[in-house]
Design a protein around this motif. Structure first.
Motif, mmCIF file in Angstrom:
data_model
loop_
_atom_site.group_PDB
_atom_site.id
_atom_site.type_symbol
_atom_site.label_atom_id
_atom_site.label_comp_id
_atom_site.label_asym_id
_atom_site.label_seq_id
_atom_site.Cartn_x
_atom_site.Cartn_y
_atom_site.Cartn_z
ATOM 1 N N HIS A 306 2.246 3.329 19.107
ATOM 2 C CA HIS A 306 1.438 4.084 20.066
ATOM 3 C C HIS A 306 0.909 3.172 21.171
ATOM 4 C CE1 HIS A 306 1.554 8.059 18.507
ATOM 5 N NE2 HIS A 306 0.941 7.783 17.369
ATOM 6 N N MET A 307 0.633 3.778 22.320
ATOM 7 C CA MET A 307 0.069 3.035 23.441
ATOM 8 C C MET A 307 -1.274 2.405 23.062
ATOM 9 S SD MET A 307 0.702 2.133 26.593
ATOM 10 C CE MET A 307 1.835 3.322 27.329
ATOM 11 N N THR A 308 -2.037 3.081 22.230
ATOM 12 C CA THR A 308 -3.330 2.524 21.805
ATOM 13 C C THR A 308 -3.150 1.214 21.043
ATOM 14 O OG1 THR A 308 -3.206 4.029 19.903
ATOM 15 C CG2 THR A 308 -4.583 4.715 21.764
ATOM 16 N N GLU A 309 -2.043 1.074 20.319
ATOM 17 C CA GLU A 309 -1.773 -0.167 19.599
ATOM 18 C C GLU A 309 -1.450 -1.297 20.573
ATOM 19 O OE1 GLU A 309 0.554 0.410 15.696
ATOM 20 O OE2 GLU A 309 1.087 2.192 16.871
ATOM 21 N N LEU A 310 -0.700 -0.976 21.617
ATOM 22 C CA LEU A 310 -0.383 -1.992 22.634
ATOM 23 C C LEU A 310 -1.655 -2.430 23.355
ATOM 24 C CD1 LEU A 310 1.809 -3.593 24.157
ATOM 25 C CD2 LEU A 310 1.967 -1.657 25.750
ATOM 26 N N ILE A 311 -2.503 -1.482 23.671
ATOM 27 C CA ILE A 311 -3.760 -1.792 24.345
ATOM 28 C C ILE A 311 -4.623 -2.692 23.458
ATOM 29 C CG2 ILE A 311 -5.948 -0.780 25.137
ATOM 30 C CD1 ILE A 311 -4.205 1.661 26.053
ATOM 31 N N GLN A 312 -4.728 -2.339 22.178
ATOM 32 C CA GLN A 312 -5.536 -3.149 21.261
ATOM 33 C C GLN A 312 -4.951 -4.540 21.104
ATOM 34 O OE1 GLN A 312 -8.560 -1.999 19.892
ATOM 35 N NE2 GLN A 312 -8.719 -4.229 19.599
ATOM 36 N N HIS A 313 -3.625 -4.653 21.132
ATOM 37 C CA HIS A 313 -2.945 -5.952 21.054
ATOM 38 C C HIS A 313 -3.424 -6.867 22.179
ATOM 39 C CE1 HIS A 313 0.316 -8.915 20.893
ATOM 40 N NE2 HIS A 313 0.582 -8.650 22.162
ATOM 41 N N TYR A 314 -3.502 -6.323 23.397
ATOM 42 C CA TYR A 314 -3.932 -7.139 24.534
ATOM 43 C C TYR A 314 -5.425 -7.421 24.507
ATOM 44 C CZ TYR A 314 0.699 -6.697 26.548
ATOM 45 O OH TYR A 314 2.050 -6.783 26.754
ATOM 46 N N ILE A 315 -6.202 -6.476 24.035
ATOM 47 C CA ILE A 315 -7.646 -6.717 23.893
ATOM 48 C C ILE A 315 -7.880 -7.868 22.918
ATOM 49 C CG2 ILE A 315 -9.818 -5.744 23.021
ATOM 50 C CD1 ILE A 315 -8.845 -3.016 24.067
ATOM 51 N N ASP A 316 -7.159 -7.847 21.795
ATOM 52 C CA ASP A 316 -7.307 -8.895 20.781
ATOM 53 C C ASP A 316 -6.877 -10.263 21.326
ATOM 54 O OD1 ASP A 316 -8.192 -6.978 19.032
ATOM 55 O OD2 ASP A 316 -6.267 -6.756 17.998
ATOM 56 N N LYS A 317 -5.899 -10.267 22.246
ATOM 57 C CA LYS A 317 -5.417 -11.525 22.829
ATOM 58 C C LYS A 317 -6.284 -12.001 23.996
ATOM 59 C CE LYS A 317 -1.183 -12.395 23.690
ATOM 60 N NZ LYS A 317 0.197 -12.318 24.245
ATOM 61 N N GLY A 318 -7.228 -11.172 24.409
ATOM 62 C CA GLY A 318 -8.075 -11.534 25.535
ATOM 63 C C GLY A 318 -7.431 -11.274 26.886
ATOM 64 N N GLU A 319 -6.364 -10.483 26.906
ATOM 65 C CA GLU A 319 -5.726 -10.105 28.164
ATOM 66 C C GLU A 319 -6.554 -9.028 28.858
ATOM 67 O OE1 GLU A 319 -3.056 -11.412 29.450
ATOM 68 O OE2 GLU A 319 -1.764 -12.211 27.861
#
Length: 352
Positions: A306-319
């Motif tokens: 899901h798009m929410t998973e991609l968004i959370q991935h970048y949040i976790d990476k500090g992007e």
């Protein structure tokens, strides 16, 4: 609509100004005092206020532009040049006594969209592979993208909206009843190109983007196939680029009123107080995004994602994941029957 309907007092709340912007649908209000222009308030001014966590119950004078660009009656022929040079959508016209006598709107007077770029040439991906179970039994017969809003399928309305700003390269992810969707566009004369991306199995709201890895090599838009956003798509892209975001979520300000008295208790279950019908404002995800092409490399292959998973991935990476708010009435959703009926009503079309 009379000019005076766009006049407001500086004491009006920002929330009430939002409601008036929705009602007038002009994207600008003039803040007046003693018949003199004190400032203007636009979608952009309120967007900046929201992004700075400003309270919507504050007075509009705190968020307004106190030095708006205007033009005198004697120089009104220069209005188009001023609007274009400053990339603004409306300009008040003043007489020699500095009274507002008119407003010139870019879209209405010059019959085209205000585009921050000569032409948007960015690709648009439309996620059209879902079954649309919330719209059954309609979607037992038609795929959700082809459900008509008036005499035009919803997905075609989405494409037309992007096409107004110059976008002419579309990728449509398909799965459920894909042959009907492909046949509709294959047989239609159109001034744009639709490329179909076929999911062998459902891949969620972002999984199918992996199939575009190596194909899309520039900043691109993504839209669900059951929403319409009324806004300046060129301005959205400009905001995304200016903030160096990896992803920008197009969000909507959503107002909720709890229709009951809400009880507040302490740790001993003793009532501390009650709040009668409290009101809350939230930024909610509309289902439209702007992404950088490298995002395609971070989506797992052949995986339901899901798009929410991609968004959370970048949040976790500090992007950087940004948000671009639009007004509540600028977001139309047909995901359920009630919302679909609302979309039909607000677009002023009929399905009869």
């Amino acid at each position: 609509m009379s000019l005076s309907e766009l006049f407001i007092s500086k004491e009006l709340t920002i929330k009430d100004s939002l409601a008036k912007l929705d009602k007038t649908a002009k994207r600008i209000l003039l803040v007046m005092e003693d018949e003199k222009l004190q400032g203007i308030i636009t979608d952009g001014d309120i967007r900046r206020w929201i992004l700075n966590n400003g309270d919507l119950n504050e007075r509009v004078e705190l968020a307004m532009n106190r030095s708006p660009i205007s033009v005198y009656e004697k120089d009104v022929k220069k209005a188009k040049e001023i609007l274009n040079t400053n990339m603004i959508e409306a300009i008040p016209v003043l007489n020699e006594n500095n009274n507002v006598v008119d407003i010139i709107f870019w879209n209405e007077n010059f019959n085209r969209k205000l585009n921050y770029y000569k032409k948007l040439e960015n690709p648009v991906v439309i996620m059209a592979g879902g079954k649309g179970t919330r719209l059954e039994p309609y979607t037992k017969i038609l795929p959700k993208p082809l459900i008509p809003i008036g005499d035009t399928p919803i997905v075609e309305r989405i494409i037309n909206k992007f096409n107004e700003y110059g976008c002419n390269n579309y990728y449509m992810t398909v799965n459920y009843k894909k042959n009907m969707i492909k046949a509709y566009f294959d047989e239609k004369e159109k001034p744009y190109q639709v490329n179909f991306v076929e999911e062998k199995t459902p891949l969620g709201t972002a999984g199918s983007l992996y199939l575009l890895k190596g194909i899309i090599k520039e900043t691109f838009f993504v839209s669900n196939c059951d929403i319409l956003i009324e806004g300046n798509y060129s301005g959205m892209l400009k905001y995304h680029k200016a903030n160096n975001n990896k992803i920008t979520l197009i969000s909507s300000l959503k107002h909720y009123t709890i229709p009951y008295g809400v009880i507040e208790i302490d740790k001993n279950s003793i009532v501390k107080g009650m709040m009668e019908k409290p009101e809350y404002d939230y930024l909610v995800n509309t289902g439209m995004y702007i992404l950088e092409p490298e995002c395609l490399h971070d989506i797992p292959a052949n995986t339901f994602y899901h798009m929410t998973e991609l968004i959370q991935h970048y949040i976790d990476k500090g992007e950087k994941v940004g948000v671009y708010p639009v007004r509540e009435n600028s977001w139309l959703d047909m995901g359920q029957f009630k919302e679909m009926e609302n979309m039909i009503e607000r677009l002023g079309v009929s399905n009869e």
